[in-house]
Structure formats: structure tokens, C-alpha cells
Design a protein around this motif. Structure first.
Motif, PDB file in Angstrom:
ATOM      1  N   CYS A 280      -4.023  -0.674  -2.253  1.00  0.00           N
ATOM      2  CA  CYS A 280      -3.222  -1.865  -2.557  1.00  0.00           C
ATOM      3  C   CYS A 280      -3.399  -2.291  -4.009  1.00  0.00           C
ATOM      4  O   CYS A 280      -2.660  -3.143  -4.509  1.00  0.00           O
ATOM      5  CB  CYS A 280      -3.586  -3.024  -1.630  1.00  0.00           C
TER       6      CYS A 280
ATOM      7  N   CYS B 122     -11.741  -3.528  -0.961  1.00  0.00           N
ATOM      8  CA  CYS B 122     -11.152  -3.817   0.359  1.00  0.00           C
ATOM      9  C   CYS B 122     -11.820  -2.968   1.437  1.00  0.00           C
ATOM     10  O   CYS B 122     -12.285  -1.851   1.182  1.00  0.00           O
ATOM     11  CB  CYS B 122      -9.650  -3.508   0.368  1.00  0.00           C
TER      12      CYS B 122
ATOM     13  N   GLU C 188     -10.295  -1.366   3.656  1.00  0.00           N
ATOM     14  CA  GLU C 188      -9.501  -0.142   3.771  1.00  0.00           C
ATOM     15  C   GLU C 188      -9.963   0.927   2.788  1.00  0.00           C
ATOM     16  O   GLU C 188      -9.786   2.122   3.035  1.00  0.00           O
ATOM     17  CB  GLU C 188      -8.022  -0.470   3.545  1.00  0.00           C
TER      18      GLU C 188
ATOM     19  N   HIS D 127      -7.539  -5.605   4.154  1.00  0.00           N
ATOM     20  CA  HIS D 127      -7.639  -6.060   2.768  1.00  0.00           C
ATOM     21  C   HIS D 127      -8.587  -7.252   2.618  1.00  0.00           C
ATOM     22  O   HIS D 127      -8.500  -7.999   1.646  1.00  0.00           O
ATOM     23  CB  HIS D 127      -6.241  -6.314   2.211  1.00  0.00           C
TER      24      HIS D 127
ATOM     25  N   THR E 242       0.811  -1.218   0.000  1.00  0.00           N
ATOM     26  CA  THR E 242       0.000   0.000   0.000  1.00  0.00           C
ATOM     27  C   THR E 242       0.844   1.268   0.000  1.00  0.00           C
ATOM     28  O   THR E 242       0.335   2.343  -0.297  1.00  0.00           O
ATOM     29  CB  THR E 242      -0.934   0.034   1.226  1.00  0.00           C
TER      30      THR E 242
ATOM     31  N   THR F 222     -12.188  -8.337   1.504  1.00  0.00           N
ATOM     32  CA  THR F 222     -13.111  -7.761   0.526  1.00  0.00           C
ATOM     33  C   THR F 222     -14.479  -7.565   1.167  1.00  0.00           C
ATOM     34  O   THR F 222     -15.088  -8.515   1.668  1.00  0.00           O
ATOM     35  CB  THR F 222     -13.241  -8.684  -0.699  1.00  0.00           C
TER      36      THR F 222
ATOM     37  N   CYS G 233      -8.841   0.029  -3.746  1.00  0.00           N
ATOM     38  CA  CYS G 233      -8.010   0.236  -2.557  1.00  0.00           C
ATOM     39  C   CYS G 233      -6.616   0.696  -2.983  1.00  0.00           C
ATOM     40  O   CYS G 233      -6.192   0.469  -4.121  1.00  0.00           O
ATOM     41  CB  CYS G 233      -7.925  -1.079  -1.777  1.00  0.00           C
TER      42      CYS G 233
END
Length: 429
Positions: free
Chosen positions: A260, A265, A267, A248, A171, A250, A258
Motif C-alpha cells: 500500500c 503494515c 500485510e 494495514h 494495494t 501498523t 507494504c
């Protein structure tokens, strides 16, 4: 000589020293009489170990208490100045470096701000080196006296035998960064001072479990809520904590992208970075050029005006949606691990604080299975913004205890044997 269980006399002495040190550390001051039941050692073993630790300067007398009809009992405690550790938090907005004595009393600190969303490795390494030099100078402490340096970082930390700690921070754009090796180059520390690198959520978890709101819990999850989100799982099988890439999971198929690179995600909906991005997309007035902490403060003030004026409906709606996503994410942790306690920390978690937590808790318990939901508490961590640095400093402290209060032997300055060199050359990179 090794016994039937493979333990040598040296191993036994080290374990006994570690047991006494830890009991004095967490429960002291204690008398020799109290140390026996607390450690499971005989009175003779306790006397021998205590004499040894006093001789090494690790334990000192701390007054006395009356006994039942006998002579007063001398109390013992860990000597605060007998060891020092440095904790480093490579955070989202700054690198924080703190120097502690053996009882984790802060002696000095240094902070270096990071440009927004920029994680240049060389810059961070320089910040850590400069911060270590600064705190040692401020305290007038020789670097040789350190038990070690602990560093909490974003991402997955892989501990390798030949390259040291390697950080996989997808990330933040770190692809297999050999951070330990980079820190050793140009380090202000002598080679004999060990460096311990681990995930920041794990160091946060370690701090809360040792000294914060997690004390006494056998199964707990400590959540780090910052620009992104992460978690540390603590169980009897993983008593020192295990980092969990919770951010992370889903939560929405084909959802928001995200940082990432994946879609949907947690996040992407629950981290402070995504929270502020969604406010901005909906027309919210995010302060120009402000870092995330300042921007989140502005968003909270807009959603919950302190002067009683009308709330910003967009900010309020985004925060309420974020609370539901966080609660749903916590319900996954509850169903998977059935913890008795969940603690929320991290700079964003602390900012949102008590105002935000009731909604998160309500959603978490409504989405989780009934039985584990009835047996979990969800609270804020109690150690504040320094929790990651405290947890990072615990890494060398825990190693010190495991060694029975002895410093690690310096690595020999000799080349590796021929078989190891040949094996390295043949191993694909």
C-alpha cells in the motif's frame, strides 16, 4: 396507507414474505404449523403468505410428517429453481465466476487466470463478462432469470448514488475505479439484473456466517489470508458484516514497506506475498515463474518435507515468524472487538491450514488481554476455496429476501430531473 410507525400494508406483506422465506431457507422443510412460532406470525398470516409464495413458484411441498393424533402435516421448502444468482471472486490469481440456484447449489463455473500481480481493470471486466456468458450458456439459463450478480473485490468499496460502486484498491493500483459502470458497459446482462459489488473479505465473512463455521455466532471475525490479509467483522449492529482493513494496522514502526506504500503494515509481514518475498530474500528457492499458490505449496513442502528429510531452516523460520505476526494481529482484533469466534479463510489460510493454526492461536492468545482471550475460539473456515464466490452470490440473495421474494423493479428509462442534473454539474469532482 402508512401506520403509526410509517410502515405501509405493502411493507408488512413484504416483511412477512421475507420472514417465511428465510425460515424455510435456513431451517426447512417446515410445516405451516412450525412456521408460526419460527416467524412470530399468526396461523392465518402464515397460511396467506405460504399461499402467496406457492402461487409465485417460490415455495413447494416436500412430503409430509405425522402429527400428534391429527392429519399428517405437509412440509414446505424453497423451490431451488425459482431463482438463480452469480457469484464472482476477483482474486489474486484468478477471476472465478459461479452460477447457483436459489439454494446455492453450484450449477456451473468458469475461471480466468490473472498474470502475477497484475490487476488491469479492462482485463478483469472482460474476464467477468466472459465468465458470466460461459456459466449461463453451460446451464442453459436465460440471463433475465437471474436475481443478480454479486462480486467480491480487493479494496474499499464506496457505494455512490450516481456512479454506482467505486473501488479504492490502493494495494492493487485501483484509484476510485467506477467498476459498476464499467461492468454495465458491454454487459451480457439486461439492465434489470442488479449488480452488487463488495469487499472480498466481507463476502467471505457473509458466506461463513450464513453457511459455514460462523453459524450461530453473534460476534465473529472472519479473516481472509491471501496475498494480503483482511477481515470482516460481524456484530448485532453490523449483522451483514463490515470489512475491516486489518492488514494495514501498523505492527512495526519504520518496518518493511507494504504494497500500500506505508511502512510496517501487518500485510508486509503476514500476507503470502510478503511471506514468499522474505523467504526469497533469505536465500529460499522460490520456483521460477510460479504463481503465489504454487510457490507457497513449495515453501510448505520445504519447511515440512513429506518424506521425512531435513526441513529447510529458512522456510521454517519465516513461517514461524509469520505465525507470530498473524497471532499478534489477531490479538489486536480480540482486544478491539472481543469476538466469540475468529475464522481463518482465504487461499493461503486454507493452504497453511491445520499445521499453521496452532502456532497462530498460541501467539494470538498470549498477546491478547486475558478475559477476551479466554472467550474466543480461533478456527479455520469450513467453506473452502469457493467461500468468496458463495458470499458474493449471497449479496443478491439477501436483497431478494429483503424484498420479500420479489425482483427489483426495472429502472425507468427516463432522464434525471433538472434539479438533479444541476446539482451534479455544481458538485466538484
Amino acid at each position: 396507507m402508512a401506520g403509526r410507525n410509517g410502515r405501509t400494508v405493502r411493507d408488512l406483506r413484504r416483511a412477512n414474505r421475507g420472514a417465511v422465506l428465510q425460515r424455510l431457507y435456513f431451517d426447512g422443510p417446515l410445516s405451516r404449523f412450525e412456521l408460526g412460532p419460527a416467524t412470530g406470525l399468526s396461523s392465518g398470516s402464515v397460511s396467506n403468505v405460504v399461499a402467496d409464495l406457492i402461487g409465485d413458484g417460490l415455495v413447494e411441498e416436500a412430503g409430509s410428517v405425522d402429527s400428534d393424533g391429527g392429519r399428517p402435516r405437509t412440509l414446505l421448502r424453497v423451490t431451488p429453481v425459482s431463482g438463480h444468482m452469480i457469484g464472482v471472486d476477483v482474486g489474486e490469481t484468478r477471476v472465478r465466476v459461479e452460477l447457483f440456484d436459489l439454494t446455492l447449489t453450484e450449477l456451473a463455473r468458469a475461471e480466468r487466470p490473472l498474470e502475477q500481480q497484475r490487476y488491469e481493470v479492462d482485463v478483469i471486466v472482460d474476464h467477468i463478462h466472459a465468465g458470466i456468458t460461459e456459466v449461463l450458456a453451460a446451464a442453459g439459463l436465460a440471463p433475465e432469470r437471474l436475481l443478480g450478480v454479486g462480486i467480491g473485490v480487493p479494496g474499499i468499496v464506496e457505494h455512490t448514488p450516481d456512479r454506482g460502486a467505486v473501488v479504492h484498491g490502493q494495494t492493487i493500483g485501483w484509484d476510485a475505479i467506477e467498476l459498476e459502470s464499467l461492468l454495465r458497459n458491454g454487459s451480457p446482462l439486461p439492465a434489470g439484473v442488479p449488480c452488487f459489488i463488495d469487499n472480498g473479505a466481507r463476502t467471505l465473512g457473509q458466506a461463513e456466517m450464513w453457511f459455514g463455521a460462523g453459524r450461530g455466532a453473534r460476534n465473529a471475525l472472519v479473516v481472509l489470508f491471501g496475498s494480503g490479509v483482511g477481515a470482516c467483522l460481524v456484530t448485532p449492529e453490523a449483522e451483514h458484516g463490515r470489512a475491516v482493513e486489518w492488514g494495514h494496522l501498523t505492527v512495526r514502526v519504520r518496518g518493511r514497506r507494504c504494497r500500500c506504500g506505508a511502512l510496517g503494515c501487518l500485510e508486509a509481514y503476514a500476507g503470502a506475498e510478503s511471506l514468499l518475498a522474505r523467504w526469497r530474500e533469505e536465500g529460499g528457492r522460490v520456483p521460477k515463474g510460479a504463481d503465489e499458490e504454487t510457490a507457497l505449496t513449495a515453501m510448505l513442502a520445504a519447511a515440512y518435507p513429506p518424506d521425512g528429510t531435513a526441513a529447510d531452516p529458512v522456510a521454517l523460520a519465516v513461517l514461524e515468524e509469520t505465525a507470530e505476526y498473524l497471532g499478534a494481529g489477531l490479538s489486536d482484533l480480540i482486544n478491539l472487538f472481543q469476538p466469540e469466534r475468529i475464522l481463518v479463510g482465504g487461499w493461503a489460510g486454507l493452504q497453511l491450514g491445520a499445521r499453521f493454526l496452532p502456532a497462530v492461536r498460541k501467539h494470538a492468545l498470549s498477546y491478547a488481554l486475558r478475559h477476551p482471550a479466554e472467550n474466543v475460539t480461533i478456527e479455520l473456515g469450513s467453506l473452502g476455496p469457493d467461500a468468496v464466490t458463495v458470499g458474493a452470490a449471497i449479496l443478491p440473495l439477501a436483497d431478494f429476501f429483503a424484498r420479500g421474494g420479489r425482483r427489483p423493479d426495472p429502472d425507468p428509462e427516463s432522464p434525471p430531473p433538472a434539479w438533479r442534473r444541476a446539482l451534479r454539474e455544481r458538485t466538484p469532482r
